[in-house]
Design a protein around this motif. Structure first.
Motif, short mmCIF file in Angstrom:
data_model
loop_
_atom_site.label_atom_id
_atom_site.label_comp_id
_atom_site.label_asym_id
_atom_site.label_seq_id
_atom_site.Cartn_x
_atom_site.Cartn_y
_atom_site.Cartn_z
N VAL A 1 12.54 1.28 -3.02
CA VAL A 1 11.15 1.73 -2.95
C VAL A 1 10.80 2.36 -4.29
CG1 VAL A 1 9.45 3.07 -1.67
CG2 VAL A 1 11.55 2.33 -0.53
N VAL A 2 9.65 1.96 -4.82
CA VAL A 2 9.20 2.48 -6.10
C VAL A 2 7.82 3.10 -5.91
CG1 VAL A 2 8.53 1.90 -8.45
CG2 VAL A 2 10.51 0.79 -7.42
N PHE A 3 7.69 4.36 -6.32
CA PHE A 3 6.41 5.06 -6.26
C PHE A 3 5.92 5.32 -7.68
CE2 PHE A 3 8.35 6.42 -2.17
CZ PHE A 3 7.38 5.91 -1.31
N PRO A 4 4.71 4.88 -8.03
CA PRO A 4 4.18 5.13 -9.38
C PRO A 4 3.65 6.56 -9.48
CG PRO A 4 2.55 3.95 -8.07
CD PRO A 4 3.78 4.11 -7.20
N ILE A 5 4.08 7.29 -10.49
CA ILE A 5 3.67 8.69 -10.61
C ILE A 5 2.75 8.89 -11.81
CG2 ILE A 5 5.65 9.63 -9.39
CD1 ILE A 5 6.90 10.29 -12.09
N THR A 6 2.01 9.95 -11.75
CA THR A 6 1.02 10.27 -12.77
C THR A 6 1.66 10.83 -14.03
OG1 THR A 6 0.76 12.44 -11.75
CG2 THR A 6 -0.83 10.73 -11.13
N SER B 1 0.84 -1.20 0.00
CA SER B 1 0.00 0.00 0.00
C SER B 1 0.88 1.25 0.00
CB SER B 1 -0.89 0.02 1.23
OG SER B 1 -0.11 0.22 2.40
N TRP B 2 0.27 2.39 -0.29
CA TRP B 2 1.01 3.64 -0.24
C TRP B 2 1.53 3.92 1.17
CZ3 TRP B 2 3.10 7.42 -3.18
CH2 TRP B 2 2.87 7.34 -4.57
N ASN C 1 2.30 1.78 3.49
CA ASN C 1 3.42 0.89 3.79
C ASN C 1 4.70 1.33 3.09
OD1 ASN C 1 1.91 -0.72 5.47
ND2 ASN C 1 1.51 -2.32 3.95
N ALA C 2 4.56 1.74 1.83
CA ALA C 2 5.74 2.18 1.08
C ALA C 2 6.33 3.45 1.68
CB ALA C 2 5.39 2.39 -0.38
N LEU C 3 5.47 4.41 2.02
CA LEU C 3 5.95 5.64 2.63
C LEU C 3 6.57 5.38 4.01
CD1 LEU C 3 2.98 7.97 1.62
CD2 LEU C 3 5.34 8.21 0.83
N ASP C 4 5.96 4.51 4.78
CA ASP C 4 6.52 4.17 6.10
C ASP C 4 7.91 3.53 5.94
OD1 ASP C 4 4.25 5.09 7.35
OD2 ASP C 4 3.35 3.10 7.62
N PHE C 5 8.03 2.63 4.97
CA PHE C 5 9.30 1.94 4.73
C PHE C 5 10.39 2.95 4.35
CE2 PHE C 5 12.34 -0.09 1.89
CZ PHE C 5 12.65 -1.27 2.54
N ALA C 6 10.08 3.83 3.40
CA ALA C 6 11.06 4.82 2.95
C ALA C 6 11.42 5.78 4.07
CB ALA C 6 10.52 5.57 1.74
N ALA C 7 10.42 6.25 4.83
CA ALA C 7 10.68 7.20 5.91
C ALA C 7 11.57 6.57 6.98
CB ALA C 7 9.36 7.66 6.53
N LYS C 8 11.32 5.32 7.33
CA LYS C 8 12.12 4.63 8.34
C LYS C 8 13.58 4.55 7.91
CE LYS C 8 12.32 0.26 10.96
NZ LYS C 8 13.65 -0.19 10.50
N ARG C 9 13.80 4.19 6.66
CA ARG C 9 15.18 4.08 6.16
C ARG C 9 15.86 5.46 6.12
NH1 ARG C 9 16.74 -0.88 2.68
NH2 ARG C 9 15.75 -2.50 3.94
N LEU C 10 15.13 6.50 5.75
CA LEU C 10 15.73 7.83 5.69
C LEU C 10 16.07 8.33 7.09
CD1 LEU C 10 13.61 9.59 2.90
CD2 LEU C 10 16.00 8.87 2.78
N ILE C 11 15.22 8.04 8.06
CA ILE C 11 15.52 8.43 9.44
C ILE C 11 16.76 7.68 9.94
CG2 ILE C 11 14.68 8.28 11.81
CD1 ILE C 11 11.84 8.77 10.65
#
Length: 820
Positions: free
Chosen positions: A441-446, A90-91, A93-103
């Motif tokens: 992490v891959v985010f699909p963009i418009t 999910s979005w 989960n992906a954002l949480d994963f990326a944020a955790k790694r950046l922190i």
């Protein structure tokens, strides 16, 4: 010769949206998007748009396949390591994963361990939103595409004409019909900007002379009155020889030169040392052609010069572009209709990620960069060594969009560095491309029809608006939505809202695109008048606005009665440059166009422009020449712009193979026939491809087009590997770090034949041609082979591996090499 637009779509539709093409190039063509039940059914050029007059290039028409491409990345995905498979999440989960790694990255290594590469190719809000996020996060390593693409001419213009930030195009292409001579350098406009080529053809029909300079005979050159096929990186010698003729035959505008040009007399000794006969031996251009071009350009005024990557991606870029600027200035064609220095792809305005960022504490670490100037963008090409060696400090995270990794010089080293040392790679993407294959992490963009926003980098100093035509496909979101999602998690919700306040009322996790765009533009006076209110093609005159436009009132005005586009139509007229202090026409130290430049001398570059051999030529690197005796030049095809186009059948079938052009004479010597499978090797790596035997290229040169990807569909991946693999990342333009995509040394041979014999035959063949009369004391550059290459990872051609400290590195997620 106007291109006639097609009539209205014959397909069934219930809505037509007037918008602007975005992310295909810098032309900003007007479009009519036909929609039925929330789905795009047709795309036409807008005949009311003054720039493209209803015409579209293959990319614009083919964009229909981009919108609904089944190969697009549709959902967020993550993985723990680059050896794992990406899995859909999910979005949140992906954002949480990326944020955790950046922190974790920030806490373990410091904020400077994150490199953010933002471009305007996807969206204006990614470029400025990424800058804003990086400043708040605390990293100095916020980099841009300009030093990889085409911004070094703008850097040169800042020192020659003076400018706020980078110097930009003076006269729009809609004004070129007033020119009496158009000189095009290093830009195949007919292929890559066909809707803009119509303005060149319109001028030619009205009697204008057209001069084209390029290392390869191309479609644009076919329309030239004078064609000059030159050796890559030798434009400065060529133009100085033209100026030699103009000065000696007294063909220049004395009044303009005496009033507005600084340093001409100081430059004369260097000009005297570059007569056409000597320049002919250096550049491959015949002496008589140089003389004819000089006389033609000087005799037909107003005259203009335009160009693109050909004068940017090369060692001597700064001096080359200074010479072109001075050439047009000597005719007095500055600040007048039909004149100007009008470089394409070099037109984004001054940008500001927010005045409020000044309240933040200073960033502690210096940026990873070795360019001479301390301003403008930083090149991502600086980073593979830093990532690989973790010096001068660790770089452990990368966040970018598009297909940037595939475009980096010495791509194999960059990919290996990712595999070795990157803990978090975030990728905002359309396609499962090479960069995607190196992401955690891959985010699909418009796409641009699924959102609204700003084309801020239009060729004509243009800002234009694109409208949302349909709802977002699948689970795609906008780049800025990814930024605020991470900001809320890393900085906290309150701080996220403080720094990124432009939220949608219906969903505060997402951004109001128009509100954010208007806010950023109002941070900079040159763009403050460029808002959705003044740009929207649904409600305002079509074509956008040429900046600077400090107010909405300015943005709604036409400077001349016959101006095609609103805003500041012609720059550097005989009036003060906006915001110049003291007020002066040219905001330089002398108040004039500067040939002699103390500011460049002070940073360690040339006081006067001159010819320098590139870092990879038979003269500058004789040791490399022994192993790689053929000159490589690169460019773009008609079918794509970066990755856009390659992933769509309609465009890809125009040029399905990443071919290698080779002259018939060299091909005969090497036993290569049209369509043969060939190999190409440089000091950095090798690529495979199919031979196109053609006289378009010089016998001493091969030509390959760029921005392909071994993971693209439709053709064998290994023959689609990007030419960036064989481009050196160490020796670059010293002023701005532009990599030398236009001039490398390579060896070419037919797959399955004896490589050593091909080398011997090539050297024997090249004995037919004269040596280059380069002054080895004065005209070689300050190459850094012995300094920067020492201790840097290199390529071993026997094992085909990146080697550092005597050990072979693990390759990134790349396709295996083929046998020789």
């Amino acid at each position: 010769m106007a291109l006639k637009p097609l009539p209205e779509s014959i397909r069934d539709y219930d809505k037509v949206v007037a918008t602007t093409c975005s992310n295909m190039c810098e032309a900003s063509c007007g479009m009519l998007v036909y929609v039925k039940n929330g789905r795009v059914v047709d795309i036409y050029g807008d005949p009311e748009n003054p720039i493209n007059k209803g015409a579209l290039c293959p990319k614009g028409s083919g964009a229909f396949q981009h919108i609904y491409n089944p190969l697009r990345v549709k959902y967020p995905m993550i993985r723990e390591t680059l050896d794992d498979e990406l899995k859909r999440v999910s979005w949140d989960n992906a954002l949480d994963f990326a944020a955790k790694r950046l922190i974790e990255l920030r806490d373990d290594y410091g904020p400077e361990a994150l490199m953010i590469h933002r471009t305007g190719r996807s969206d204006f809000l990614w470029k400025l939103g990424g800058s804003r996020f990086g400043r708040i996060f605390g990293t100095p390593n916020v980099v841009g595409q300009g030093p990889i693409c085409c911004e070094s001419p703008g850097v040169a213009a800042n020192y020659v004409h003076g400018a706020k930030d980078l110097g930009r195009l003076m006269n729009p292409n809609t004004d070129w019909i007033h020119s009496r001579c158009i000189l095009i350098a290093g830009a195949n406009i007919a292929n890559n900007h066909p809707v803009e080529m119509q303005w060149v053809l319109d001028a030619k029909e009205r009697g204008a002379k057209v001069i084209v300079i390029d290392p390869r005979f191309n479609t644009t050159m076919a329309k030239a009155d004078i064609a000059m096929r030159l050796r890559p990186n030798t434009d400065a010698a060529l133009v100085m020889a033209m100026i030699n003729v103009i000065l000696k035959e007294d063909l220049y505008n004395h009044e303009f030169a005496e009033k507005w040009i600084h340093g001409l007399d100081e430059w004369r000794p260097l000009i005297d040392a570059m007569p056409p006969a000597r320049a002919a031996d250096i550049t491959w251009v015949p002496e008589e052609t140089i003389i004819e071009a000089a006389r033609t350009f000087a005799a037909n005024t107003p005259a203009l010069v335009t160009g693109n990557l050909g004068t940017a991606q090369t060692y001597n870029s700064n001096n080359i572009n200074r010479c072109y600027m001075i050439l047009v200035a000597l005719t007095g064609s500055i600040g007048v209709r039909g004149g100007g220095w009008n470089w394409l792809h070099n037109c984004r305005p001054p940008l500001n990620a927010g005045k409020d960022l000044a309240q933040l504490p200073p960033i502690k670490k210096p940026v990873v960069s070795n360019k001479l100037i301390g301003w403008a963008d930083v090149s991502a090409a600086n980073f593979p060594n830093a990532i690989f060696t973790q010096k001068p400090y660790p770089i452990r995270g990368v966040w970018w969009n598009g297909n940037m990794l595939a475009q980096m010089p010495f791509t194999q080293k960059y990919a290996a560095a990712f595999k070795k040392n990157v803990d978090i790679a975030i990728h905002n993407t359309f396609h499962p491309n090479f960069t995607y294959h190196h992401a955690h992490v891959v985010f699909p963009i418009t796409s641009w029809v699924e959102r609204e926003g700003l084309c801020h980098h239009g060729d004509n100093r243009l800002m234009a608006w694109f409208n949302q035509c349909i709802e977002e496909n699948w689970e795609c979101r906008n780049d800025i939505d990814v930024i605020v999602g991470l900001a809320d998690r890393i900085f906290g919700k309150r701080e996220g809202l403080k720094w990124f306040p432009w939220r949608r009322k219906d969903n505060p996790d997402l951004v109001d695109m128009a509100a954010a765009t208007d806010w950023f533009n109002k941070q900079e006076s040159f763009t403050a008048g460029c808002t959705k209110k003044t740009l929207d093609p649904e409600t305002t005159p079509k074509g956008g606005v040429m900046w600077p436009a400090a107010t909405e009132e300015e943005a709604m005005k036409y400077e001349f009665p016959d101006a095609k586009i609103r805003g500041k139509y012609v720059m550097y007229q005989d009036e003060p440059y906006p915001e110049s202090d003291p007020p002066q026409r040219f905001p330089t130290p002398s108040g004039k166009i500067e040939i002699a430049c103390q500011s460049l001398k002070d940073i360690g570059w040339d006081y006067l422009p001159q010819h320098h051999e590139g870092g990879h030529t038979p003269v500058s690197d004789p040791e490399d020449f022994k192993e790689h005796p053929v000159i490589l030049c690169t460019g773009r095809p008609v079918s794509s712009f970066h990755e856009m186009g390659h992933w769509w059948p309609w465009c890809d079938e125009l040029e399905p193979d990443r071919y290698i052009q080779i002259h018939p004479q060299l091909a005969e010597v090497l036993g290569i026939e049209d369509g043969n499978y060939v190999k190409l090797e440089s000091m950095r790596s090798e690529i495979d491809g199919y031979a196109w035997v053609t006289e378009e290229t010089d016998p001493r040169q091969v030509w390959v087009y760029c921005s392909t990807d071994e993971y693209q569909p439709f053709v064998p991946g290994i023959t689609n590997r990007n030419v960036s693999w064989v481009i050196d990342d160490i020796i670059t333009d010293p002023v701005y770090n532009q990599a030398e995509f236009k001039a490398q040394l390579v060896l070419v041979w037919k797959k399955g034949t004896d490589k050593k014999e091909a080398l011997r035959k090539t050297h024997e063949f090249l004995k037919r041609f004269p040596e280059y009369p380069v002054d080895r004391e004065k005209e070689l550059g300050a190459y850094v082979n012995g300094v920067a290459m020492k201790g840097a990872p290199t390529w071993d051609k026997k094992t085909k591996k990146v080697v550092w400290n005597g050990k072979a590195a693990e390759d990134g997620n790349v396709l295996p090499f083929t046998d020789d």
